[in-house]
Design a protein around this motif. Structure first.
Motif, PDB file in Angstrom:
ATOM      1  N   VAL A 111       0.827  -1.197   0.000  1.00  0.00           N
ATOM      2  CA  VAL A 111       0.000   0.000   0.000  1.00  0.00           C
ATOM      3  C   VAL A 111       0.863   1.249   0.000  1.00  0.00           C
ATOM      4  O   VAL A 111       0.618   2.207  -0.726  1.00  0.00           O
ATOM      5  N   GLN A 112       1.940   1.192   0.815  1.00  0.00           N
ATOM      6  CA  GLN A 112       2.833   2.345   0.893  1.00  0.00           C
ATOM      7  C   GLN A 112       3.386   2.688  -0.482  1.00  0.00           C
ATOM      8  O   GLN A 112       3.508   3.850  -0.844  1.00  0.00           O
ATOM      9  N   ILE A 113       3.704   1.654  -1.242  1.00  0.00           N
ATOM     10  CA  ILE A 113       4.282   1.908  -2.558  1.00  0.00           C
ATOM     11  C   ILE A 113       3.233   2.495  -3.484  1.00  0.00           C
ATOM     12  O   ILE A 113       3.515   3.382  -4.282  1.00  0.00           O
ATOM     13  N   LEU A 114       1.996   2.067  -3.334  1.00  0.00           N
ATOM     14  CA  LEU A 114       0.950   2.630  -4.182  1.00  0.00           C
ATOM     15  C   LEU A 114       0.629   4.073  -3.796  1.00  0.00           C
ATOM     16  O   LEU A 114       0.387   4.906  -4.658  1.00  0.00           O
ATOM     17  N   THR A 115       0.638   4.358  -2.488  1.00  0.00           N
ATOM     18  CA  THR A 115       0.402   5.748  -2.087  1.00  0.00           C
ATOM     19  C   THR A 115       1.630   6.596  -2.365  1.00  0.00           C
ATOM     20  O   THR A 115       1.515   7.749  -2.734  1.00  0.00           O
ATOM     21  N   GLY A 116       2.798   6.010  -2.176  1.00  0.00           N
ATOM     22  CA  GLY A 116       4.038   6.714  -2.482  1.00  0.00           C
ATOM     23  C   GLY A 116       4.069   7.130  -3.933  1.00  0.00           C
ATOM     24  O   GLY A 116       4.689   8.110  -4.306  1.00  0.00           O
ATOM     25  N   SER A 117       3.340   6.403  -4.747  1.00  0.00           N
ATOM     26  CA  SER A 117       3.387   6.727  -6.160  1.00  0.00           C
ATOM     27  C   SER A 117       2.571   7.969  -6.487  1.00  0.00           C
ATOM     28  O   SER A 117       2.648   8.469  -7.590  1.00  0.00           O
ATOM     29  N   PHE A 118       1.775   8.486  -5.538  1.00  0.00           N
ATOM     30  CA  PHE A 118       1.139   9.795  -5.769  1.00  0.00           C
ATOM     31  C   PHE A 118       2.197  10.787  -6.190  1.00  0.00           C
ATOM     32  O   PHE A 118       2.068  11.506  -7.166  1.00  0.00           O
ATOM     33  N   ILE A 119       3.271  10.801  -5.351  1.00  0.00           N
ATOM     34  CA  ILE A 119       4.321  11.796  -5.559  1.00  0.00           C
ATOM     35  C   ILE A 119       5.155  11.439  -6.775  1.00  0.00           C
ATOM     36  O   ILE A 119       5.369  12.249  -7.674  1.00  0.00           O
ATOM     37  N   ILE A 120       5.619  10.173  -6.787  1.00  0.00           N
ATOM     38  CA  ILE A 120       6.509   9.765  -7.865  1.00  0.00           C
ATOM     39  C   ILE A 120       5.816   9.864  -9.221  1.00  0.00           C
ATOM     40  O   ILE A 120       6.396  10.356 -10.195  1.00  0.00           O
ATOM     41  N   GLU A 121       4.548   9.441  -9.282  1.00  0.00           N
ATOM     42  CA  GLU A 121       3.834   9.504 -10.559  1.00  0.00           C
ATOM     43  C   GLU A 121       3.694  10.947 -11.020  1.00  0.00           C
ATOM     44  O   GLU A 121       3.757  11.252 -12.207  1.00  0.00           O
TER      45      GLU A 121
ATOM     46  N   PRO B 251       0.581   8.641 -15.848  1.00  0.00           N
ATOM     47  CA  PRO B 251      -0.862   8.663 -15.598  1.00  0.00           C
ATOM     48  C   PRO B 251      -1.338   7.448 -14.817  1.00  0.00           C
ATOM     49  O   PRO B 251      -2.228   6.718 -15.253  1.00  0.00           O
ATOM     50  N   GLY B 252      -0.774   7.238 -13.663  1.00  0.00           N
ATOM     51  CA  GLY B 252      -1.168   6.093 -12.844  1.00  0.00           C
ATOM     52  C   GLY B 252      -2.317   6.458 -11.934  1.00  0.00           C
ATOM     53  O   GLY B 252      -2.845   7.572 -11.966  1.00  0.00           O
ATOM     54  N   LEU B 253      -2.676   5.518 -11.074  1.00  0.00           N
ATOM     55  CA  LEU B 253      -3.821   5.728 -10.203  1.00  0.00           C
ATOM     56  C   LEU B 253      -3.537   6.800  -9.156  1.00  0.00           C
ATOM     57  O   LEU B 253      -4.421   7.579  -8.795  1.00  0.00           O
ATOM     58  N   GLY B 254      -2.303   6.865  -8.682  1.00  0.00           N
ATOM     59  CA  GLY B 254      -1.935   7.883  -7.699  1.00  0.00           C
ATOM     60  C   GLY B 254      -2.107   9.273  -8.281  1.00  0.00           C
ATOM     61  O   GLY B 254      -2.624  10.182  -7.623  1.00  0.00           O
ATOM     62  N   PHE B 255      -1.704   9.412  -9.481  1.00  0.00           N
ATOM     63  CA  PHE B 255      -1.823  10.674 -10.203  1.00  0.00           C
ATOM     64  C   PHE B 255      -3.294  11.094 -10.270  1.00  0.00           C
ATOM     65  O   PHE B 255      -3.656  12.225  -9.966  1.00  0.00           O
ATOM     66  N   GLU B 256      -4.151  10.146 -10.657  1.00  0.00           N
ATOM     67  CA  GLU B 256      -5.581  10.418 -10.757  1.00  0.00           C
ATOM     68  C   GLU B 256      -6.164  10.791  -9.397  1.00  0.00           C
ATOM     69  O   GLU B 256      -7.014  11.672  -9.283  1.00  0.00           O
ATOM     70  N   TYR B 257      -5.694  10.090  -8.368  1.00  0.00           N
ATOM     71  CA  TYR B 257      -6.198  10.308  -7.013  1.00  0.00           C
ATOM     72  C   TYR B 257      -5.911  11.731  -6.573  1.00  0.00           C
ATOM     73  O   TYR B 257      -6.772  12.442  -6.072  1.00  0.00           O
ATOM     74  N   LEU B 258      -4.669  12.143  -6.794  1.00  0.00           N
ATOM     75  CA  LEU B 258      -4.244  13.471  -6.394  1.00  0.00           C
ATOM     76  C   LEU B 258      -5.072  14.524  -7.137  1.00  0.00           C
ATOM     77  O   LEU B 258      -5.562  15.485  -6.539  1.00  0.00           O
ATOM     78  N   THR B 259      -5.234  14.324  -8.444  1.00  0.00           N
ATOM     79  CA  THR B 259      -6.020  15.267  -9.236  1.00  0.00           C
ATOM     80  C   THR B 259      -7.445  15.329  -8.712  1.00  0.00           C
ATOM     81  O   THR B 259      -8.032  16.408  -8.584  1.00  0.00           O
ATOM     82  N   SER B 260      -7.992  14.146  -8.389  1.00  0.00           N
ATOM     83  CA  SER B 260      -9.382  14.127  -7.956  1.00  0.00           C
ATOM     84  C   SER B 260      -9.545  14.876  -6.638  1.00  0.00           C
ATOM     85  O   SER B 260     -10.552  15.530  -6.408  1.00  0.00           O
ATOM     86  N   ILE B 261      -8.537  14.815  -5.768  1.00  0.00           N
ATOM     87  CA  ILE B 261      -8.655  15.505  -4.487  1.00  0.00           C
ATOM     88  C   ILE B 261      -8.603  17.013  -4.690  1.00  0.00           C
ATOM     89  O   ILE B 261      -9.422  17.757  -4.163  1.00  0.00           O
ATOM     90  N   THR B 262      -7.651  17.482  -5.498  1.00  0.00           N
ATOM     91  CA  THR B 262      -7.582  18.931  -5.719  1.00  0.00           C
ATOM     92  C   THR B 262      -8.839  19.431  -6.418  1.00  0.00           C
ATOM     93  O   THR B 262      -9.263  20.554  -6.195  1.00  0.00           O
TER      94      THR B 262
END
Lengths: 310, 341
Positions: free
Chosen positions: A239-249, A255-266
């Motif tokens: 899970v940490q690696i998937l959430t960590g990928s918010f930043i790295i992505e 265009p990974g899921l972390g990227f989408e997640y971050l965009t959706s929150i903003t």
């Protein structure tokens, strides 16, 4: 075993409902809405939008709708990207995150275990100090700094890898490295400590006394007994690696899921936030279950789902 | 009789930040074919270090092993690591003190027995498995067909020690080093395990080095005894010589501290004082501070061995011609009869 699994699934369902409910209410408590950032939106239009998306309904109705849609795993349409369902977004971007995460975990696990084993076998000698320096470096340097350094050195200066985007295997190497470094360092330290402890066990001396070669002792007797702490770390790590990928992505423009997640929150894209959170929690719950099953597989003393016979 | 093992001038030193600790300070002993030599002494006297240096299991650094350990014309302290690997488990085996920790918890019992057989006897997996089954039956494990597939945590302490013995005897070793094999077991199980070792020794003709602090075990199992104190052998002889004609005050003390079994209520006797610090070994006799018969010379010079018979030696100044005659305390002799039973 089947009873155990059923019981576990029951608990998982309960945890899942708690997680998604919390997400729902926290999101409701946050100020603003999906359309507040649009400038000069006429009142009537905003009203109309809220109406269409059901945002004017009382909260319990919204909550019930939300639970219903999760139950059907029909996560609804995105508020922001018109015509795209959340299911589409997840189906499109999750494989990308999965590839990246899988590579990172593979690197973290193999290099981490290797460094830990080297550190323990050459305890308090030069290789140990080198391995542990790498580990301390990995734990202290945040991944976003490492990511930019990697981009600068290997992409800009040396030109070995592309700087960003996600198109081929070579595109995945730098982000996977950046993502893997912290967990790799952590695994190395866990493995070293655990190895040092196991190395002093009588059964290791016994294996030597049987005339086993040192490498046989390491591979056959030490590794399996020493790897448990690393396995415990593996569940949260996924899970940490998937959430960590918010930043790295974000840094690598993937265009990974972390990227989408971050965009959706903003964007306060309610359906996207809730859908992706639900998806992440399922991922976490399943990986924890897998780790528990893995325990029993590695150490026969841990009997999953069975009461100890004596 | 043939000597299978001949140890001369064995010294083991451990480097530490506080200086060197001399755990073993010059040992000479030998082991005859098919006999059991007991090495007796209190905690910290260097018994376990001695047994591990025979197997060359002392890790270096911090340990330094000097002296010669002759086994079949080879000095085990000199042979290559590769050669040592082919001796360990095949020619010389070892049983550890605590059967709860000496078996690998994540490996099936069968595999732990067969891995030595496959390496040393060039057996196929199938042959080794059959031999392992045979060994488990030999050491008295019931339902061995089922037990061979189990893990160590499914065995009781006594059963585990039987498994450990099966592993140690798998390749019919010439020497078995047993480091306190019964210390961690219940008293009833202790007797069974000793009986089993004796029985197997008769079948296989293995020589045994039995490390123990329990003179009761010595009386039951050994043919010769070496009494160790602070890294040295202070007295050695046959079991009869040690129990009936002990010459060293430390041996007297050990014998005196065995409980009487005649039902009389007495406090347990102990030897007063503690052994010397082996980081700074004394220049005289190491027992001088605890010896009720100590003389001036005892503090000055360490006594040489006095030969009492072919098999009996003692390192004590009381054996010197000029020393006063000292009789050992009489009550130490009652006890042996009790314990040998």
């Amino acid at each position: 075993m089947i009873r155990f699994l059923l019981k576990r699934f029951g608990y998982m369902l309960l945890s899942f409902i708690i997680i998604i409910s919390l997400t729902f209410f926290l999101m409701k408590l946050a100020p603003g809405g999906p359309f507040t950032s649009e400038e000069n939106l006429p009142k009537e239009i905003e009203e109309k939008l809220n109406e269409t998306y059901g945002l004017n309904d009382p909260w319990y109705k919204q909550y019930a709708n939300y639970l219903g849609s999760i139950a059907k795993w029909d996560l609804g349409d995105s508020f922001k990207s018109r015509g795209q369902s959340i299911n589409d977004i997840i189906n499109r971007s999750f494989p990308i995150s999965l590839i990246l995460g899988f590579e990172a975990i593979l690197i973290a696990l193999s290099l981490g275990v290797l460094l830990g084993v080297i550190g323990a076998l050459r305890h308090n000698k030069a290789p140990d100090y080198v391995a542990m320096s790498v580990a301390i470096f990995g734990i202290s340097v945040p991944s976003f700094i490492l990511a930019t350094v990697l981009q600068y050195v290997f992409a800009l200066k040396l030109g070995w890898f592309p700087v960003a985007r996600f198109e081929s295997f070579t595109h995945t190497i730098l982000p996977a490295l950046a993502l893997s470094f912290m967990p790799m360092a952590f695994i190395a330290r866990l493995m070293r400590t655990s190895m040092l402890e196991v190395m002093n066990q009588d059964y290791v001396k016994m294996a030597k006394a049987k005339g086993m070669q040192s490498k046989v002792v390491v591979f056959r007797h030490l590794l399996r007994n020493a790897i448990m702490p690393v396995v415990s770390f593996l569940g949260p790590l996924v899970v940490q690696i998937l959430t960590g990928s918010f930043i790295i992505e974000n840094i690598f423009g993937i265009p990974g899921l972390g990227f989408e997640y971050l965009t959706s929150i903003t964007n306060r894209d309610y359906t996207a936030i809730m859908g992706i959170t639900a998806f992440f929690s399922i991922l976490l719950l399943v990986s924890i279950l897998l780790v528990d099953l893995l325990y029993g597989f590695i150490d026969p003393r841990i009997k999953v789902g069975k009461k100890e016979a004596h | 009789m043939n000597k299978v093992l001949d140890v001369n001038g064995l010294k083991v030193t451990f480097k530490s930040f506080d200086g060197d600790v001399q755990a073993v300070r010059g040992l000479d002993f030998y082991l005859n074919e098919k006999e059991t030599l007991a090495i007796v002494g209190e905690s910290g006297s260097g018994k376990s270090v001695t047994s591990q240096s025979i197997m060359r299991l002392i890790s270096s650094p911090p340990g330094i092993v000097e002296g010669s350990i002759m086994f079949e014309e080879k000095d085990l302290n000199e042979v290559s690591e590769k050669e040592m690997e082919s001796i360990r488990g095949k020619e010389i085996s070892m049983i550890f003190q605590d059967p709860m920790t000496s078996l690998n918890p994540t490996m099936r019992i069968g595999r732990q027995i067969t891995e030595g057989l496959i390496k040393h006897q060039n057996m196929t997996k199938k042959e080794a498995f059959n031999r392992a089954l045979q060994l488990l039956k030999l050491v008295g494990i019931p339902d061995s067909e089922e037990r061979i597939h189990q893990y160590a945590h499914q065995f009781s302490g006594g059963m585990r020690q039987r498994v450990v013995i099966a592993i140690a005897l798998a390749c019919n070793p010439k020497i078995l080093v047993a480091d306190e094999p019964t210390t961690a077991l219940d008293v009833t199980i202790q007797a069974q395990i000793l009986e089993l070792m004796k029985d197997l020794q008769q079948k296989t003709g293995t020589s045994i080095i039995l490390i123990t602090h329990d003179l009761g075990v010595v009386a039951k199992a050994a043919s010769r005894v070496a009494v160790m104190y602070s890294g040295k052998i202070v007295e050695t002889g046959t079991v009869d010589e040690i129990f009936y004609e002990p010459k060293h005050p430390y041996t007297w003390g050990l014998l005196g501290s065995m409980p009487k079994l005649d039902g009389s209520k007495e406090l347990l006797n102990a030897i007063p004082g503690t052994p010397p610090d082996l980081a700074n070994p004394p220049k005289g006799c190491p027992f001088v501070t605890r010896c009720p018969y100590a003389m001036n010379i005892c503090e000055e010079r360490n006594p040489e061995y006095t030969t009492i018979s072919d098999t009996h030696k003692s390192a004590c100044w009381l054996q010197e011609r000029l020393a006063p005659d000292v009789e050992p305390p009489q009550d130490i002799f009652i006890r042996r009869e009790d314990h040998a039973r």
